[in-house]
Each structure stands twice: as structure tokens, then as C-alpha cells.
Design a protein around this motif. Structure first.
Motif, PDB file in Angstrom:
ATOM      1  N   LEU A   1      38.228  30.842  31.478  1.00 37.90           N
ATOM      2  CA  LEU A   1      38.370  32.250  31.867  1.00 37.90           C
ATOM      3  C   LEU A   1      38.745  32.467  33.331  1.00 37.90           C
ATOM      4  N   SER A   2      38.112  31.734  34.259  1.00 37.75           N
ATOM      5  CA  SER A   2      38.272  32.154  35.657  1.00 37.75           C
ATOM      6  C   SER A   2      38.530  31.029  36.642  1.00 37.75           C
ATOM      7  N   GLU A   3      38.855  29.832  36.149  1.00 30.64           N
ATOM      8  CA  GLU A   3      39.062  28.705  37.067  1.00 30.64           C
ATOM      9  C   GLU A   3      40.233  28.934  38.015  1.00 30.64           C
TER      10      GLU A   3
ATOM     11  N   THR B   1      42.252  44.083  29.347  1.00 30.62           N
ATOM     12  CA  THR B   1      43.088  43.481  30.400  1.00 30.62           C
ATOM     13  C   THR B   1      43.930  44.596  31.005  1.00 30.62           C
ATOM     14  N   ARG B   2      44.100  44.550  32.320  1.00 30.45           N
ATOM     15  CA  ARG B   2      45.009  45.496  32.973  1.00 30.45           C
ATOM     16  C   ARG B   2      45.450  44.896  34.295  1.00 30.45           C
ATOM     17  N   THR B   3      46.595  45.338  34.789  1.00 31.47           N
ATOM     18  CA  THR B   3      47.003  44.843  36.101  1.00 31.47           C
ATOM     19  C   THR B   3      46.269  45.657  37.163  1.00 31.47           C
ATOM     20  N   SER B   4      46.087  45.044  38.324  1.00 31.02           N
ATOM     21  CA  SER B   4      45.390  45.745  39.407  1.00 31.02           C
ATOM     22  C   SER B   4      46.388  46.634  40.138  1.00 31.02           C
ATOM     23  N   SER B   5      46.011  47.890  40.367  1.00 36.63           N
ATOM     24  CA  SER B   5      46.956  48.757  41.070  1.00 36.63           C
ATOM     25  C   SER B   5      46.914  48.509  42.576  1.00 36.63           C
ATOM     26  N   SER B   6      45.761  48.071  43.091  1.00 36.61           N
ATOM     27  CA  SER B   6      45.682  47.859  44.536  1.00 36.61           C
ATOM     28  C   SER B   6      46.103  46.448  44.940  1.00 36.61           C
ATOM     29  N   ARG B   7      46.034  45.496  44.023  1.00 38.23           N
ATOM     30  CA  ARG B   7      46.368  44.093  44.337  1.00 38.23           C
ATOM     31  C   ARG B   7      47.291  43.542  43.266  1.00 38.23           C
ATOM     32  N   PRO B   8      48.595  43.798  43.420  1.00 44.50           N
ATOM     33  CA  PRO B   8      49.536  43.454  42.347  1.00 44.50           C
ATOM     34  C   PRO B   8      49.654  41.963  42.035  1.00 44.50           C
TER      35      PRO B   8
ATOM     36  N   GLU C   1      28.716  41.243  29.407  1.00 49.78           N
ATOM     37  CA  GLU C   1      30.143  41.567  29.572  1.00 49.78           C
ATOM     38  C   GLU C   1      30.480  41.398  31.050  1.00 49.78           C
ATOM     39  N   ARG C   2      31.520  40.627  31.358  1.00 49.73           N
ATOM     40  CA  ARG C   2      31.856  40.434  32.790  1.00 49.73           C
ATOM     41  C   ARG C   2      33.317  40.720  33.080  1.00 49.73           C
ATOM     42  N   THR C   3      33.579  41.072  34.341  1.00 47.84           N
ATOM     43  CA  THR C   3      34.939  41.429  34.772  1.00 47.84           C
ATOM     44  C   THR C   3      35.324  40.609  35.996  1.00 47.84           C
ATOM     45  N   ASN C   4      36.540  40.050  35.954  1.00 45.79           N
ATOM     46  CA  ASN C   4      37.071  39.269  37.090  1.00 45.79           C
ATOM     47  C   ASN C   4      38.466  39.747  37.475  1.00 45.79           C
ATOM     48  N   MET C   5      38.811  39.527  38.733  1.00 43.77           N
ATOM     49  CA  MET C   5      40.214  39.584  39.146  1.00 43.77           C
ATOM     50  C   MET C   5      40.806  38.229  38.775  1.00 43.77           C
TER      51      MET C   5
ATOM     52  N   GLN D   1      37.131  28.564  43.618  1.00 44.75           N
ATOM     53  CA  GLN D   1      36.595  29.445  44.649  1.00 44.75           C
ATOM     54  C   GLN D   1      35.408  28.826  45.385  1.00 44.75           C
ATOM     55  N   HIS D   2      34.718  27.870  44.726  1.00 45.34           N
ATOM     56  CA  HIS D   2      33.473  27.367  45.308  1.00 45.34           C
ATOM     57  C   HIS D   2      33.574  25.966  45.906  1.00 45.34           C
ATOM     58  N   HIS D   3      34.651  25.221  45.554  1.00 46.34           N
ATOM     59  CA  HIS D   3      34.627  23.829  46.036  1.00 46.34           C
ATOM     60  C   HIS D   3      35.983  23.297  46.504  1.00 46.34           C
TER      61      HIS D   3
HETATM   62  C1  LIG Z   1      37.885  40.867  45.773  1.00 40.62           C
HETATM   63  C2  LIG Z   1      37.727  42.008  46.759  1.00 40.62           C
HETATM   64  C3  LIG Z   1      38.116  41.565  48.166  1.00 40.62           C
HETATM   65  C4  LIG Z   1      38.658  43.131  46.351  1.00 40.62           C
HETATM   66  O1  LIG Z   1      38.383  44.212  47.190  1.00 40.62           O
HETATM   67  P1  LIG Z   1      39.293  45.517  47.184  1.00 40.62           P
HETATM   68  O2  LIG Z   1      40.706  45.162  47.340  1.00 40.62           O
HETATM   69  O3  LIG Z   1      38.669  46.436  48.182  1.00 40.62           O
HETATM   70  O4  LIG Z   1      39.177  46.126  45.726  1.00 40.62           O
HETATM   71  P2  LIG Z   1      37.928  46.543  44.822  1.00 40.62           P
HETATM   72  O5  LIG Z   1      36.824  45.580  44.948  1.00 40.62           O
HETATM   73  O6  LIG Z   1      37.583  47.955  45.041  1.00 40.62           O
HETATM   74  O7  LIG Z   1      38.525  46.438  43.357  1.00 40.62           O
HETATM   75  C5  LIG Z   1      39.682  45.706  43.020  1.00 40.62           C
HETATM   76  C6  LIG Z   1      40.082  46.205  41.646  1.00 40.62           C
HETATM   77  O8  LIG Z   1      39.077  45.789  40.718  1.00 40.62           O
HETATM   78  C7  LIG Z   1      38.497  46.911  40.037  1.00 40.62           C
HETATM   79  N1  LIG Z   1      37.063  46.631  39.899  1.00 40.62           N
HETATM   80  C8  LIG Z   1      36.206  46.341  40.881  1.00 40.62           C
HETATM   81  N2  LIG Z   1      34.976  46.111  40.382  1.00 40.62           N
HETATM   82  C9  LIG Z   1      35.092  46.272  39.048  1.00 40.62           C
HETATM   83  C10 LIG Z   1      34.178  46.171  37.966  1.00 40.62           C
HETATM   84  N3  LIG Z   1      32.892  45.872  38.185  1.00 40.62           N
HETATM   85  N4  LIG Z   1      34.627  46.392  36.708  1.00 40.62           N
HETATM   86  C11 LIG Z   1      35.931  46.698  36.477  1.00 40.62           C
HETATM   87  N5  LIG Z   1      36.856  46.783  37.456  1.00 40.62           N
HETATM   88  C12 LIG Z   1      36.437  46.590  38.719  1.00 40.62           C
HETATM   89  C13 LIG Z   1      38.779  48.117  40.946  1.00 40.62           C
HETATM   90  O9  LIG Z   1      38.793  49.308  40.189  1.00 40.62           O
HETATM   91  C14 LIG Z   1      40.138  47.745  41.521  1.00 40.62           C
HETATM   92  O10 LIG Z   1      41.149  48.080  40.578  1.00 40.62           O
HETATM   93  P3  LIG Z   1      42.594  48.548  41.073  1.00 40.62           P
HETATM   94  O11 LIG Z   1      42.366  49.791  41.881  1.00 40.62           O
HETATM   95  O12 LIG Z   1      43.410  48.782  39.851  1.00 40.62           O
HETATM   96  O13 LIG Z   1      43.163  47.432  41.920  1.00 40.62           O
HETATM   97  C15 LIG Z   1      36.258  42.559  46.754  1.00 40.62           C
HETATM   98  O14 LIG Z   1      36.007  43.166  45.500  1.00 40.62           O
HETATM   99  C16 LIG Z   1      35.250  41.498  47.009  1.00 40.62           C
HETATM  100  O15 LIG Z   1      35.150  40.924  48.078  1.00 40.62           O
HETATM  101  N6  LIG Z   1      34.446  41.241  46.009  1.00 40.62           N
HETATM  102  C17 LIG Z   1      33.471  40.166  46.016  1.00 40.62           C
HETATM  103  C18 LIG Z   1      33.967  39.102  45.077  1.00 40.62           C
HETATM  104  C19 LIG Z   1      33.006  37.942  45.082  1.00 40.62           C
HETATM  105  O16 LIG Z   1      32.668  37.402  46.119  1.00 40.62           O
HETATM  106  N7  LIG Z   1      32.547  37.545  43.877  1.00 40.62           N
HETATM  107  C20 LIG Z   1      31.593  36.464  43.703  1.00 40.62           C
HETATM  108  C21 LIG Z   1      32.215  35.136  44.071  1.00 40.62           C
HETATM  109  S1  LIG Z   1      33.581  34.643  43.060  1.00 40.62           S
HETATM  110  C22 LIG Z   1      32.762  33.905  41.708  1.00 40.62           C
HETATM  111  O17 LIG Z   1      31.561  33.910  41.630  1.00 40.62           O
HETATM  112  C23 LIG Z   1      33.627  33.279  40.678  1.00 40.62           C
HETATM  113  C24 LIG Z   1      32.844  32.815  39.468  1.00 40.62           C
HETATM  114  O18 LIG Z   1      32.528  31.439  39.571  1.00 40.62           O
HETATM  115  C25 LIG Z   1      33.754  32.991  38.263  1.00 40.62           C
HETATM  116  O19 LIG Z   1      34.290  32.005  37.796  1.00 40.62           O
HETATM  117  O20 LIG Z   1      33.925  34.158  37.827  1.00 40.62           O
END
Ligand SMILES: CC(C)(COP(=O)(O)OP(=O)(O)OC[C@H]1O[C@@H](n2cnc3c(N)ncnc32)[C@H](O)[C@@H]1OP(=O)(O)O)[C@@H](O)C(=O)NCCC(=O)NCCSC(=O)C[C@H](O)C(=O)O
Length: 362
Positions: A103-105, A137-144, A168-172, A257-259
Motif C-alpha cells: 500500500l504505502s512503500e 482514490t483521488r488526486t491531490s489538488s494541492s500536491r499534484p 480505515e487509513r488514508t495516505n498520500m 520514509q523511515h529508513h
Molecule cells: C504531508 C504534509 C506535509 C502535507 O501537508 P499540506 O500540503 O499542508 O497538506 P494537508 O496535510 O492539508 O493535506 C494534503 C491533502 O491530503 C488531504 N488529507 C489530509 N489529511 C487527510 C485525511 N486524514 N483524510 C483524507 N484526506 C486527507 C487534504 O485534504 C489535502 O488534499 P488536497 O487539498 O486535495 O491536496 C502534511 O500533511 C504532513 O506533514 N503530515 C504528516 C505526515 C506524517 O508525518 N505522517 C506519519 C509519518 S509517514 C508514515 O508513518 C508512513 C507509514 O509507515 C505508512 O506506510 O503509511
């Protein structure tokens, strides 16, 4: 003609030749880009993981979770467990760790999680079976250069099929073919505060003790005085290499992201970041050290607001939202908390709503 199977055919001491070779070589990929995921897809995650006492104790020790029911058999029995269970934070991290390769590697940040439910305690020796379904699934509007994907995940006991935890979890997630520009110039500003949220009142109360009645009395007092029950926890924990890279790898979480500092240099964080479940577990441990927890029930609306990197120190803040005396067994009542993890600059990095059963006064 050169015999390319000859071990002597590759001269590693010649950096230019080796560079040119690397440029031409295909990279065998790991993980999936955004385009891979389609709503409704079901994935069964292959990596295997057997929950262990050693793993649970390693997780708890590093994150400061010291509830004796997860360390000692007499305390576990006294709390109604059949043996010493693994800690719920470790269980959750193991279930999520198994999903990461699929999912998120690829380097997507963990943004949030909700509907986390613990269905029954899990014990050392349990082998996990983990499945996920793509919910959105959707594209990010702020981070294309990224898409945003939400999955539902279930962790079961592989032998009995019993559900242990679901969420339920959400990732970029990075896009393979990103739009031409990345409009996301602004990094997380770190305030993490919903503009709709009203300010907390001037007066903040702390409960007098760790039992259910201490929380419910504090809430009643707060209602009468137009105050809130909200307080800080004293402990802090600085993120070291073991926490940032070691703990996720111990749960098979292979997220770069971690190593992998080299890969992360060009990412929005510019460096490796702490696994969200480690950050969260530390903040929850701070909170649990000030309460008599009976059982973990559920988590909602968990969000990761800002990056946590090596050297950051994680503190905890708790607000008490609700007390329900009828929700648990005779010996415990349900308390709903909002927990916030924040760093040395008071920047919130995680927040989430948690309902736990808290022991009543004896
Ligand atoms: C990653 C960030 C720097 C991004 O910050 P920013 O650009 O200010 O945007 P936003 O955070 O406001 O949001 C980006 C888009 O994502 C949507 N969003 C945000 N949160 C959610 C949510 N809970 N559910 C659904 N959608 C969400 C927003 O609406 C925005 O959408 P769009 O406007 O269309 O672009 C910043 O978020 C940040 O620093 N976050 C912390 C991230 C982090 O450190 N996470 C933990 C470490 S990573 C990890 O643990 C990985 C893990 O191992 C794994 O595998 O998942």
C-alpha cells in the motif's frame, strides 16, 4: 566479445563506468504508485508476521507503555485476560506493517486513520492474516505529484479467522505520472488546528486521579464552571534511530520514509520521518501513564499534522470529551479523550479521539 557472466567483467573501481552502468540498469520496483489502486480492489497481504512477546515488549519499552497487564501474568489475569496479551499499539502496528509493501512503500505519507476497533485481545504466537480494500482514490489538488488513497484493513488470526483489529487509513501516494507542476508549495504549517474549532475556555482542569470517577467528576466540574478538562503529560521521548527506523522495520513496515535517507532527500520532508504509529504510541503512553486503563476500545479521526524527524521530542496533551458509566463492565466506565502529540516547539504532530475503558475506584 566480452563475456558478461565473467566476474572480472565489471570493474567497480572505475566510478564513471559503474555510474553509466547504473544509469542503464532497470530498477526492479517495490511498492505501488497511486495509479495501481482502484476503488473496490481487494488485496491480501503476503508478508507473514507472528505476534511475539519479545516484539510487544520491545515496542512497549521503546514507546514508554508500561501498563503491567501487558507485562506480567498476575496483572493480566487480574484484568480478565486469558494470558499476557500483546499490546494493542503493537498489534495495530504489526497489522499495518504487513500492508506497507503493497500500500504505502513508495513513499506516501500516512495522513490519518479512523474507525480503529479492537475486536478481541491478541496473544503471543498468533500468526496474522491481513487484507485491505480500496475505499477511495483521488488526486491531490494541492500536491499534484501525489494522489490520496483510503483503504479499509482487517487483521485476523490466521488459524481461527477471528477478527483482531480493523481500521480505515488514508495516505498520500506518489503518482507514477504526476501532473506537470507541483502546486503544493506550502509545507504543513504545523498548526494542525481546524479553523471551525472554537477556542478552549480560559480555565483548564485536570482530574484529581487516574480512575473513571476522577474523569467524570472533573467533567461535571468543568461543565458547571464553563471550563474544559484538558492537561499535559510530563514525560517526553526524543526520537532516536531505534524509534525512527528500528521499530517500523520490526513490524515489517518497509516504508522508505523511515529508513532510506538517500531516497527521502528529495521528498517533501527532505529526510526520514518517524512512523506515525510510533509517534502516536508514545503520546498515548504519556496519557496512559496518567490513567488506570482497563481496555482499549476504539480510535477515530486520527490525523498526522506534521513531520517528526530524528531528534524531535514527543510530548502529550489530553482533553476529556465524555464519560459513560454504562458502557463497560462493572469495574470500568468508558472515557472518550482527544489526545494530541506535540514536539519541542509545541507543534502538533498527531491528534486522535480515543475511547478506552477506565477502571473505577476499588
Ligand atoms: C504531508 C504534509 C506535509 C502535507 O501537508 P499540506 O500540503 O499542508 O497538506 P494537508 O496535510 O492539508 O493535506 C494534503 C491533502 O491530503 C488531504 N488529507 C489530509 N489529511 C487527510 C485525511 N486524514 N483524510 C483524507 N484526506 C486527507 C487534504 O485534504 C489535502 O488534499 P488536497 O487539498 O486535495 O491536496 C502534511 O500533511 C504532513 O506533514 N503530515 C504528516 C505526515 C506524517 O508525518 N505522517 C506519519 C509519518 S509517514 C508514515 O508513518 C508512513 C507509514 O509507515 C505508512 O506506510 O503509511
Amino acid at each position: 566479445m566480452t563475456d558478461w557472466s565473467d566476474p572480472e567483467a565489471l570493474d567497480c573501481s572505475d566510478e564513471d563506468t559503474f555510474d553509466a552502468l547504473l544509469d542503464r540498469a532497470e530498477t526492479r520496483e517495490k511498492g505501488n504508485y497511486f495509479e495501481f489502486f482502484a476503488e473496490g480492489d481487494e488485496l491480501s497481504h503476503d508478508p507473514g508476521l507472528r505476534l511475539s512477546q519479545h516484539g510487544s515488549e520491545g515496542w512497549m519499552g521503546q514507546t514508554l507503555n508500561h501498563d503491567p497487564a501487558y507485562w506480567r501474568s498476575d496483572a493480566a489475569r487480574e484484568r480478565g485476560f486469558d494470558g499476557v496479551p500483546v499490546h494493542p499499539d503493537y498489534l495495530l502496528a504489526c497489522v499495518m506493517g504487513i500492508t506497507v509493501e503493497d500500500l504505502s512503500e513508495k513513499g506516501g505519507y500516512f495522513l490519518g486513520r479512523t474507525d480503529v476497533e479492537f475486536h478481541r485481545p491478541a496473544y503471543p504466537g498468533t500468526e496474522l492474516a491481513v487484507t485491505s480494500r480500496v475505499v477511495d482514490t483521488r488526486t491531490s489538488s494541492s500536491r499534484p505529484t501525489y494522489g490520496i488513497v483510503t483503504w479499509e484493513t482487517e487483521g485476523r488470526d490466521r488459524e481461527t479467522g477471528d477478527r483482531l483489529v480493523s481500521y480505515e487509513r488514508t495516505n498520500m501516494i506518489p503518482r507514477r505520472e504526476p501532473a506537470a507542476t507541483d502546486g503544493g508549495g506550502s509545507m504543513a504549517d504545523g498548526d494542525g488546528v481546524d479553523p471551525e474549532t472554537p477556542d478552549l475556555p480560559e480555565t483548564l482542569l485536570a482530574p484529581d486521579g487516574a480512575r473513571f470517577e476522577d474523569f467524570s467528576t472533573a467533567l461535571e466540574r468543568a461543565e458547571a464552571e464553563d471550563a474544559a478538562v484538558a492537561y499535559r503529560h510530563e514525560r517526553g521521548r526524543t526520537m532516536d534511530d531505534q524509534l525512527v527506523a528500528g521499530l517500523p522495520l520490526s513490524t515489517l513496515n518497509t516504508a522508505r520514509q523511515h529508513h532510506n535517507r538517500d531516497e527521502m532527500a528529495d521528498s517533501p520532508s527532505g529526510d526520514i520521518v518517524a512512523y506515525g504509529d510510533v509517534t502516536r504510541s508514545i503520546a498515548l503512553a504519556h496519557a496512559r501513564s496518567d490513567e488506570a486503563t482497563y481496555r482499549e476500545r476504539r480510535f477515530e479521526d486520527e490525523r498526522f499534522h506534521s513531520f517528526v524527524t530524528l531528534g524531535d521530542t514527543i510530548y502529550g496533551f489530553t482533553r476529556v470529551l465524555d464519560c459513560d458509566p454504562d458502557a463497560g463492565p462493572d469495574r470500568a466506565g468508558a472515557v472518550t479523550f482527544e489526545h494530541v502529540a506535540f514536539n519541542q516547539d509545541s507543534t502538533p504532530v498527531y491528534s486522535g479521539r480515543r475511547t478506552a475503558l477506565i477502571q473505577r475506584q476499588q
